[in-house]
Write an enzyme that holds these catalytic residues in place. Structure first.
Site, PDB file in Angstrom:
ATOM      1  N   ALA A   1      -4.965  -6.726 -43.634  1.00  0.00           N
ATOM      2  CA  ALA A   1      -3.900  -7.341 -44.427  1.00  0.00           C
ATOM      3  C   ALA A   1      -2.911  -8.147 -43.597  1.00  0.00           C
ATOM      4  CB  ALA A   1      -3.164  -6.255 -45.212  1.00  0.00           C
TER       5      ALA A   1
ATOM      6  N   TYR B   1     -24.113 -11.240 -39.157  1.00  0.00           N
ATOM      7  CA  TYR B   1     -23.024 -11.321 -40.135  1.00  0.00           C
ATOM      8  C   TYR B   1     -23.581 -11.206 -41.553  1.00  0.00           C
ATOM      9  CZ  TYR B   1     -19.175 -13.172 -42.905  1.00  0.00           C
ATOM     10  OH  TYR B   1     -18.191 -13.342 -43.860  1.00  0.00           O
TER      11      TYR B   1
END
Length: 196
Positions: free
Chosen positions: A25, A178
């Protein structure tokens, strides 16, 4: 209010009384989600790896909403010890988690491993979130209307779970590692949904 075809942050309803935990965040999607949810009255817990970036994010959110109800918790998803410590702290507080947003991630990094020896992208993007969600499941299920949101990517479309080389030890490719982690995110989310 935006048009029918466009949903924006302005469309987010009041979140008073809801508790959110957002990984990663301190920047990007995680920071923007935290800012908007705090502005709408939600209690937001920023789960971040870098303490300096976390403090900066906290200040930004408080500057954008004077009454923002936000707090920090330390979390490094590349360390299962950190994941456990974070979960222990949140579990000890005893508060329900209405929404867990598994957002943090790394992308296309050079070959490396987590503190526990897992391929870095798979370990951080998937295994860390998998462990965190499991360790916080009781707090999540304490909510009347629990949600777990796991951020993935269109890269999942090219992802393959390489069970014969899950840690990319024989062959490493940044993009495919990924993509595998993002596919694993979706498979985990679908199974979590099926079970609960």
């Amino acid at each position: 209010m935006s048009s029918k075809n466009e949903w924006t942050a302005h469309d987010v309803p009041d979140q008073t009384g809801k508790r959110f935990l957002i990984t990663g965040a301190s920047s990007g999607i995680g920071l923007e989600a935290a800012r908007v949810l705090a502005q709408r009255g939600g209690h937001v817990v920023l789960a971040c790896r870098n303490p300096l970036k976390a403090e900066r994010a906290l200040s930004e959110i408080r500057d954008s909403a004077a009454s923002a109800d936000v707090e920090l918790v330390s979390l490094d998803l590349a360390s299962l010890a950190s994941v456990r410590a974070c979960a222990e702290e949140l579990n000890a507080a005893g508060n329900a988690i209405d929404v867990l947003i598994n957002n943090a991630g790394i992308m296309a990094v050079p070959q490396g491993t987590t503190e526990d020896g897992f391929e870095l992208q798979f370990g951080t993007n998937h295994l860390g979130h998998f462990a965190l969600t499991g360790l916080l499941l009781d707090r999540i299920l304490d909510s009347e209307n629990p949600r777990v949101v796991t951020v993935s990517s269109n890269a999942h479309k090219t992802g393959r779970i390489k069970f014969d080389d899950l840690q990319s030890e024989r062959k490493y490719n940044r993009a495919s590692a990924y993509a595998q982690s993002k596919l694993a995110n979706l498979l985990f989310t679908m199974e979590l949904h099926r079970r609960f």
